[in-house]
Design a protein around this motif. Structure first.
Motif, short mmCIF file in Angstrom:
data_model
loop_
_atom_site.label_atom_id
_atom_site.label_comp_id
_atom_site.label_asym_id
_atom_site.label_seq_id
_atom_site.Cartn_x
_atom_site.Cartn_y
_atom_site.Cartn_z
N GLN A 168 0.74 -1.23 -0.03
CA GLN A 168 -0.16 -0.05 0.06
C GLN A 168 0.88 1.35 -0.08
OE1 GLN A 168 -2.79 0.34 3.21
NE2 GLN A 168 -3.76 2.10 2.47
N ILE A 169 1.94 1.38 0.84
CA ILE A 169 2.64 2.50 0.99
C ILE A 169 3.65 2.57 -0.29
CG2 ILE A 169 4.70 1.42 2.15
CD1 ILE A 169 4.68 3.98 3.90
N GLN B 16 1.57 4.19 -2.82
CA GLN B 16 1.19 5.75 -2.72
C GLN B 16 2.67 6.59 -3.47
OE1 GLN B 16 0.67 6.15 1.37
NE2 GLN B 16 -1.53 5.13 1.40
N LEU C 209 2.71 6.90 -6.86
CA LEU C 209 1.60 7.56 -7.74
C LEU C 209 2.02 9.09 -7.80
CD1 LEU C 209 -1.69 6.19 -6.10
CD2 LEU C 209 -0.70 5.84 -8.63
N ASN C 210 3.06 9.34 -6.79
CA ASN C 210 3.53 10.79 -6.73
C ASN C 210 4.11 11.33 -7.95
OD1 ASN C 210 2.68 11.58 -4.03
ND2 ASN C 210 4.63 10.27 -3.16
#
Length: 69
Positions: free
Chosen positions: A14-15, A18, A21-22
């Motif tokens: 999950q991290i 994240q 996606l930046n």
């Protein structure tokens, strides 16, 4: 940074998502610091049941001691 993230365990999926996606991608130092923070939070979370269990035992021993004396 991508090589570092891909080398992490699946529990970090999950991290990892994240971060990926930046746009633009964050610097490796920031990613590393946030992964360390996540690990510390996991350590604290996993220790909480032990702390609760010890507190429960302490209360049980205290109440047993007061009822037997």
């Amino acid at each position: 940074m991508i090589q570092f993230l891909m080398g992490l365990d699946d529990s970090y999926s999950q991290i990892k998502g994240q971060f990926l996606l930046n746009d633009p991608l964050p610097p490796l130092s920031k990613v590393y610091a946030l992964i360390i923070q996540e690990e510390r939070q996991r350590d604290v979370s996993s220790a909480c049941p032990i702390v609760d269990y010890v507190a429960l035992l302490s209360r049980a021993n205290a109440s047993q001691h007061t009822t037997t004396t």
